[in-house]
Each structure stands twice: as C-alpha cells, then as structure tokens.
Write a protein that holds these residues in place. Structure first.
Motif, PDB file in Angstrom:
ATOM      1  N   ILE A 410       0.928   3.592  -5.162  1.00 35.20           N
ATOM      2  CA  ILE A 410       1.746   3.817  -3.971  1.00 35.20           C
ATOM      3  C   ILE A 410       2.059   2.434  -3.397  1.00 35.20           C
ATOM      4  N   SER A 411       3.304   2.044  -3.444  1.00 37.88           N
ATOM      5  CA  SER A 411       3.668   0.687  -3.041  1.00 37.88           C
ATOM      6  C   SER A 411       4.747   0.711  -1.976  1.00 37.88           C
ATOM      7  N   CYS A 412       4.799  -0.359  -1.214  1.00 39.05           N
ATOM      8  CA  CYS A 412       5.819  -0.542  -0.187  1.00 39.05           C
ATOM      9  C   CYS A 412       6.434  -1.915  -0.388  1.00 39.05           C
ATOM     10  N   THR A 413       7.745  -1.956  -0.531  1.00 40.17           N
ATOM     11  CA  THR A 413       8.449  -3.230  -0.691  1.00 40.17           C
ATOM     12  C   THR A 413       9.212  -3.616   0.567  1.00 40.17           C
ATOM     13  N   TYR A 423       0.831   8.996   3.399  1.00 38.19           N
ATOM     14  CA  TYR A 423       0.792   9.618   2.084  1.00 38.19           C
ATOM     15  C   TYR A 423      -0.584  10.257   1.894  1.00 38.19           C
ATOM     16  N   GLN A 424      -0.586  11.368   1.168  1.00 39.59           N
ATOM     17  CA  GLN A 424      -1.828  12.080   0.893  1.00 39.59           C
ATOM     18  C   GLN A 424      -2.435  11.574  -0.417  1.00 39.59           C
ATOM     19  N   LEU A 425      -3.709  11.216  -0.375  1.00 40.84           N
ATOM     20  CA  LEU A 425      -4.448  10.840  -1.578  1.00 40.84           C
ATOM     21  C   LEU A 425      -5.318  12.029  -1.965  1.00 40.84           C
ATOM     22  N   GLN A 426      -4.794  12.832  -2.902  1.00 45.71           N
ATOM     23  CA  GLN A 426      -5.482  14.061  -3.291  1.00 45.71           C
ATOM     24  C   GLN A 426      -5.254  14.298  -4.776  1.00 45.71           C
ATOM     25  N   VAL A 532      -3.352   7.994   3.864  1.00 48.73           N
ATOM     26  CA  VAL A 532      -3.148   6.562   4.011  1.00 48.73           C
ATOM     27  C   VAL A 532      -1.856   6.336   4.773  1.00 48.73           C
ATOM     28  N   SER A 533      -1.895   5.443   5.753  1.00 49.75           N
ATOM     29  CA  SER A 533      -0.731   5.127   6.577  1.00 49.75           C
ATOM     30  C   SER A 533      -0.501   3.627   6.553  1.00 49.75           C
ATOM     31  N   PHE A 534       0.767   3.244   6.574  1.00 50.01           N
ATOM     32  CA  PHE A 534       1.149   1.840   6.659  1.00 50.01           C
ATOM     33  C   PHE A 534       1.305   1.481   8.135  1.00 50.01           C
ATOM     34  N   VAL A 535       0.564   0.485   8.601  1.00 46.97           N
ATOM     35  CA  VAL A 535       0.567   0.096  10.012  1.00 46.97           C
ATOM     36  C   VAL A 535       0.854  -1.400  10.102  1.00 46.97           C
ATOM     37  N   PRO A 536       1.196  -1.908  11.305  1.00 46.34           N
ATOM     38  CA  PRO A 536       1.437  -3.350  11.447  1.00 46.34           C
ATOM     39  C   PRO A 536       0.240  -4.167  10.981  1.00 46.34           C
ATOM     40  N   HIS A 537       0.517  -5.336  10.474  1.00 46.57           N
ATOM     41  CA  HIS A 537      -0.519  -6.191   9.900  1.00 46.57           C
ATOM     42  C   HIS A 537      -1.519  -6.641  10.958  1.00 46.57           C
TER      43      HIS A 537
END
Length: 834
Positions: A410-413, A423-426, A532-537
C-alpha cells in the motif's frame, strides 16, 4: 558362429578375472596369460589412495615398476614387494568387444571371482546406426551426483560416444530404480569394486538393439512409492550441443508421479530452443512442451517419458545446459480432486506463495507435497501473481506440511491525495478458505519521505509481547520500520489482541506482518484487523497510545529489544489515566547501562495537565522509583549514539488502582477550607473600607529606592526547581496604588484579583508528545550535573504567561514596598535535580 565366439570370449574373461583375483593376495609369483585375439587388456596400476609410506612395487624380472600392462597374446609372470597389494594397486580388465553388426547379439559378462578387487572396464563399440542396451538385474541402480559416494563402495560409471568424443552418462550405486540404459554407437562400462567386497557377478548384461536416434535412453522403474533423482549427461558440466536425451518412467497405475526440477541452467542458443518434452499416455496434446523455468507436470497416472532437447549454441559464448530433477511417485491424495479458486484479478500489488514448511530431513520415504495449477502443472512451491484468477489443487498427504505467505503493498506517491485516507489491513477471504495454514501476511506501507506518517488502529486493543507477559493468541502483528541505512531498522515489537495499546504511530515506511502460531487461527480470524491512516508527518520515530487495564499490568518495552534502540531515535508512550484511578509507573531496572559516544540518552516524564516534567540522563543517573500519576502522562525515550555493545533497552509497566482519601488529603482539604474562609472575611473588610474612602482623592504612589532594577537572570546554582521555591512569585502593587482607579469597570466596581502567580500552558496536550531536549551535539558526551543544563537543552518558551495580582482600590500603606521592574522576558527555569 560369431555369437558362439563372443560367448567363449566372455567365459574366458570370467576365468581370467578369477585367476587375477587369486594372484593379488601376497608376495608369491603370479602368472597371467591372455590368448591371442581375445581383445582383452589387463592394466595393474597404483590406486588413487595408495599409502604414502612403505611403497609397494610390481617386480618383473627383478625390475620394480608401478604400472603393468598385459595385452592379448602376452604372458606375464610377476610378484609384489608387499603382502597387501590390494591396498596399493587397482586392476582394470578391459574387454573391447569391437564393432557389433549383429542385431541379435546378447550375452552376460560374468566375473567368477570369490574376492573381486579393482576396476573392471567393458568397452563396446558399434556402428552409428546400432543401439546398445545395458540391462541391470536386481538391485537396480541409483544415480548419484558430484561429491556423493556409494555406501558399499561399489560404483558403476557409464559413458557413451559421439564420434570420437566420450560423453559421461552418469555414476550409479545400487538400490535404485534405473533398470536399463540404451546408447547409440558405443558404451563404456566401468565397475569399481573395493578389494574386500564379496562380489562374484558383474550385475548387468549387454545386447544390441535398433537405432534409438538420440544420445541415450534411461529407464526408471517404480514398484511402489518412492523417488528418484536423475541428471543430464555430463552433469554438472554442459549437456552436449544439439543432443536429445530421454528418460522413461514405469509407474504402477494406482500411483501418481510428479516432476520437480532441483537445479538447471540454460545455454546461449543461436538456433532452436532448449526445452523439455513430456509424452503422457492419454494426453491430447502429446508431446507437452515446457521451458526449463516452467512449473513441471504433476499428479500423472501411469507411465510417461521426459526428454531434454539442446540447441545450436553460440560459438563465442556457448553457456551451459544442465538439468537435475526429481520424480516423486506416491498414492493419490484426498485433495487432488478438489479445486480452489483464488481471485487476484482486482489486485495490483498482492502476491501469494505456497511452499513447504521447513522440516528435519528423514531417511525414510516421505510423500511429497505439490501444488498444482489447473490440476496438471505441479510444483513444491507456487506463487500466485496479481491480476489473475488462479485454480489450484493439492497433491499432498498432509497439508500442514505446506504453508502460505502473502504480501501486499500500500503506497502513497501524492501526499495531497493520501492525507487522511484509511485502508483496512485484513487477510482476504480467498486466503482463509484455502486448506493450507497461513504463516505470514505482510503489508508494506510506503509514504512520501518527510511528508506523511502512519497511524495503526487495531480492531481490538493490542498487547505487547514480553517475557513477563507473553502473547497466548494464535496470531500476532510484527510492526517494523525499514530504513535505507543498514542496521537502523526499527522493530517496534510483536503485538497480539487483548491488551491496552489503542494505536501505534510510525514515522515513515513500515511493514505490518500478521504471523500465525497455532492451527486455531481460523477460529480467531475475526479478531484480526488493523486500520492504517496517512497523517501529517511527525518527528517521533514511534508513538504508542496506551489505556491501561484496571485489572492487569501493562508491560511496555522499547523497540529493537534484542539489539537496542537505534542511535538518535525517539519513542513516546501516551498513557491515559481514568479520572477515578491513579497510575503507578515502575521500571524493571535501576540503571539502563547505555554508554553514549555522542549526544545524550534522555528520558522525559511529563504530566499532560500540569505540564510538570522530569528529565533523566539514562547514562548517568538511576531510573526513578515507582511514581504515582493522577492524570494522563507522557514517557519519552531519546537515544544517543551509543558505544558498540552498550545499548539502550528499557522495560517498564503501568498499574491502575482506585483513588483513596488518605489523611494527608483530609488535612489539605481542611487547610484549603480555612484559607477560603479567611479570604472571604478579608474581602468583606476590604469592601467596607472602600466604601468609607469613596470620597477621598486619588492615592499617590511611593517610589522605593531599594528596589532591585536588574533583569532577573538564571542562577548558576539553583538547588530547587521552580515548583519547589518562590522564584516565580513577584511582589505585587498594594491596593492603595495610584493606578488603582484603572481597575474599575464601567459601573465603578472593582475587578476581582486573580490568584496564584505562575500559569502553565493550558492548550491541548494529548495528541502531540512532549518535545525532548534536542540532541544536537556530535561532540563527546559531557557529564550533566544538578548545577547546569545540557548545552543543547533550550530554555523555556518566553510565551509562558506570568500573571500579577490586581489590587483593590484602597488606601496606600506607608511602608516600603519592593516593586520589581516588569520585563517581557521571564527568568529561565533552573535544571531539575537528577
């Protein structure tokens, strides 16, 4: 007549072998006479393992030699200079049968010896159109590879011919499946026997057959379950250019055979293509053609053939074609007729691998485990690629001998697109429905560097695996951050459901691996699941949010427990304390034992409501004794660059207990109540005085010349912290000051005074960990004392507000009042005692 002459020659050979064996028993004189035209040559020479001491010689006419050649028509009398010539010499008896033209020729080459000893060679030449067949009686032969040896020391070395070139077919031992070997143009058979081996027969016969139109054909017969390992000609060197070699397998109808390639190489072809071809009875596509890198057929019923075809190689860079493979024959398994569908057509970054579980080797026959695609292409391991729908079946007596490993990325560019996405990790249902146990399912989580970080929220709160409290579930999560620098990977630990960790925040690219430990995972699969969530660094390497259980201890430890926290990394724990509970923080050891090369290893404990904090130099001071916390608090660990072998690892635990009213609390409450009563009386008296003086003129301020006008500075020695002394208390202007009228509101009444003098920051504190003192020094560590701060520890923020009590309007006293000058910069907070 020719056939009769050949049989006479063979009988004569057996007689000579018997006589030669009797000759090589001592130092007495020996005599060998070979008839004229017998095509027999006897060679006696030193063996490869002749003892270096006490040399032995062949004595002929008083001459000492180490090699003796006796040809057809010659007679030789000789002795040995030692009593044990069998330990020094080997004998090769060569029989050149010559050009065979008769299709019906056959005969048994028998050695009538009681104590055969040496190497016996049969060299047979024939026309290019004649096929020669070696037939082996029971026990059949088993091919061995380079470096292997036979248990009884008896080996068969078989070679063929291509014009003048000798091609090595292979080396064989007893007790195998090889029953016949057919060759074209010629065959050379060498039988190597140890001197002590009681063998009196050669164990094979030879016959001429029609042309086979290829280099050789090897027949392998299975009478029951078993396996055979076979190799191409000249293995491990290259297979002859543009040649064809075939293996014929005889398999009982009630058994199934599967082929797997153990080792192979392909050469550089100019013309044609190297390949393997199968002829399978009943197949509608015979021959079935495969590349060497393809998965090979399995679950085949009945006899079948396998052929290896070479190509025209590049003269400048020919390369090497070679093949080593295994044929496994076993009973059909229950799963062979069941088909499972794994749909990865909608996946782009997910792959599944099914492979054997590592087991100890056993000498007994163990049925193989194969995974078959479309019920025909079988292998011991199979990788299911994304973007396709796969039909698989299993040829295996015990599916627990296999396991399944899967991986998804699962990647973010683009950080603008990914921010706040989840995203669900299942584990997918297609994986759970397979009869093979799951071993690992890994998610690789990739984020733009210094742009985004990751937050992992479990479906059920997690427990960290420690020796003090081990996970007893059927699966756990392994969380790790993988950095480009070697040795800097950060393994946060192993976590399982049933604990107090509500979320894990990681700074950068990470992996989450679900690993199973028991067959019961299928029953506990409902417990698995992460978001899993993408949040500010953020700058912390890891942040754990912990809500302790009121019934159990919560054990927590630093990442990389076995190797120590990586250099210059920082990890925080945000620990919640319910309003009706008190938390006890306890450390496992009194000292860490870390030794810093540069920087400082620090621990910070901070109350989130009061902002009170304690800083400990982990290199020098002892860890604090068990401490009690009534509000949420932070524990932050920041590592230095440690000396090799002196690593930072910390284990601590948190327990909760209900709050209780003790005697101290009662006394404090009584004192506080009395103070409030006095304050109320004081306010009433002040109001009365103010009414009496309402008609008086404005009060006049008095200048006090004794006031210290210097700006407050940090004292070099300050044994107390701010919370323990009155350094933050400022003298106040009395209620008789001349500026008291400014405190009136529009109605003429006075504003109430604010209490206390120092107000800590009251903004939000739960989401962000405390910033540890900066570790910016790259010089050798200096020892911290109670009298000075580390050079890189920044002073307190100037934005922390100080408040001054506002006076009530009244008469100004006549006494001297020290009034410090007001300054925009507050005094620095002295260092806490370590």
């Amino acid at each position: 007549m020719d056939r009769l002459n050949c049989r006479v020659t063979i009988v004569l050979l057996g007689f000579l072998l018997l006589r030669a064996a009797r000759l090589l028993r001592g130092a007495e004189a020996s005599e060998i006479a070979l008839p004229q035209g017998s095509s027999i040559t006897i060679l006696i020479k030193l063996g490869p393992s002749a003892p270096p001491v006490k040399p032995c010689f062949i004595i002929i006419s008083k001459r000492h030699v180490t090699v003796l050649v006796i040809k057809a028509g010659e007679k030789m009398v000789f002795t040995f200079s030692c009593q044990d010539p069998q330990n020094h010499f080997v004998m090769e008896i060569q029989k050149n049968i010559g050009q065979l033209n008769l299709l019906g020729f056959s005969g048994a080459l028998v050695t009538k010896t009681h104590s055969s000893w040496g190497t016996f060679v049969w060299d047979v030449k024939a026309h290019k159109s004649i096929g020669l067949e070696l037939q082996f009686s029971l026990p059949r032969l088993r091919q061995i590879g380079p470096g292997e040896s036979c248990a009884d020391g008896v080996t068969h070395s078989i070679s063929g011919r291509i014009d003048a070139t000798v091609v090595r077919i292979g080396t064989f031992c007893s007790n195998g499946t090889v029953s016949r070997i057919k060759m074209q143009e010629g065959v050379k058979m060498a039988l190597h026997l140890p001197w002590f081996h009681p063998r009196n027969v050669s164990g094979f016969s030879i016959a001429n057959r029609s042309s086979i139109k290829r280099l050789c054909i090897i027949e392998s017969v299975f009478e029951g379950e078993g396996s055979a390992t076979l190799m191409s000609a000249n293995y491990p060197e290259g297979f002859p250019e543009d040649e064809l070699m075939t293996w014929q397998f005889v398999v009982p109808a009630h058994l199934r055979a599967s082929v797997s390639f153990l080792n192979f190489n392909v050469s550089n072809c100019e013309k044609k293509e190297e390949r393997v071809e199968y002829y399978i009875p009943g197949s509608t596509t015979n021959p079935e053609v495969f590349k060497l890198e393809d998965k090979q057929p399995g679950n085949m019923a009945g006899n079948f053939n396998l052929s290896l075809q070479g190509c025209d190689q590049d003269a400048q860079s020919p390369g090497i074609l070679r093949l080593q493979f295994q044929v496994l024959v076993q009973h059909p398994q229950n799963e062979s007729n069941k088909t499972y569908i794994v749909d990865l057509s909608q996946e782009r970054t997910m792959s599944i691998t099914i492979e054997p579980r590592p087991v100890k080797q056993s000498r007994k026959f163990v049925p193989g485990c194969f995974v078959c695609l479309e019920s025909r292409t079988c292998s011991t391991n199979v990788t299911l690629t994304p973007g396709s729908k796969h039909k698989i079946s299993f040829l295996c007596d015990d599916l627990t001998r296999l396991w399944l490993n899967a991986e998804k990325t699962i990647s973010c560019t683009d950080h603008r697109y990914c921010l706040r996405k989840s995203y669900q990790l299942q584990v997918p249902s297609d994986v759970l429905q397979l009869p093979v146990p799951l071993h690992d399912f890994s998610w690789k989580l990739l984020v733009p560097k210094d742009r985004l970080s990751l937050v992992l929220v479990p479906k059920q709160k997690l427990q960290q695996h420690t020796h003090e409290r081990a996970c007893n579930t059927s699966f756990s999560y392994l969380v790790a951050t993988h950095l480009a620098a070697p040795g800097q990977d950060l393994h946060y630990g192993s976590f399982c459901p049933g604990g107090s960790i509500e979320q894990i925040q990681v700074k950068q690219n990470s992996s989450v691996t679900l690993r199973t430990f028991a067959p019961g995972f299928q029953q506990e699969a409902y417990k698995q699941g992460l978001t899993v969530s993408f949040v500010p660094h953020f700058k912390e390497d890891g942040i754990f949010t912990v809500t302790p259980d009121t019934k159990n201890k919560v054990y927590l430890r630093t990442p990389n427990w076995d190797r120590g926290l990586p250099a210059l990394s920082s990890v925080s724990w945000n620990i919640s304390v319910p309003s009706d509970q008190v938390a006890c923080l306890t450390f496992f050891k009194e000292r860490i034992g870390v030794v810093c090369q540069t920087g400082w290893a620090l621990m910070l404990i901070q109350e989130q409501r009061t902002q009170l904090e304690e800083i400990f130099n982990l290199e020098e001071v002892m860890l604090p004794k068990p401490s009690f916390h009534y509000h949420n608090f932070w524990v932050n660990i920041s590592n230095c660059s440690p000396v090799s072998g002196k690593q930072l690892d910390l284990l601590f635990w948190v327990t909760l207990s209900p709050k209780t009213m003790d005697l101290t609390a009662v006394i404090i409450a009584v004192v506080a109540g009395g103070a409030l009563l006095l304050l109320a009386l004081g306010l009433i008296i002040c109001l009365v005085k103010k009414k009496k003086k309402k008609d008086k003129g404005p009060a006049v301020g008095v200048y006090n010349g004794n006031v210290n006008t210097q700006v407050p500075r940090q004292l070099k020695k300050f044994p107390k912290g701010r919370k323990d002394n009155d350094s933050h208390v400022y003298a106040v202007i009395d209620d008789t000051m001349v500026y008291g009228h400014l405190l009136q509101d529009s109605n003429g009444s006075f504003l109430q005074a604010e209490v206390d003098t120092y107000r800590p920051f009251q903004g939000p504190t739960g989401d962000c960990p405390p910033s540890p003192p900066p570790i910016c020094s790259r010089t050798p560590t200096t020892k911290l004392t109670t009298e000075e701060l580390p050079p890189c520890i920044s002073p307190e923020s100037e934005s922390e507000p100080y408040t001054f009590s506002h006076p009530n309007k009244g008469e100004m006293g006549n006494g001297d009042i020290d009034i410090p000058l007001l300054d925009t910069q507050e005094p620095l907070k002295p260092a806490e005692e370590l």
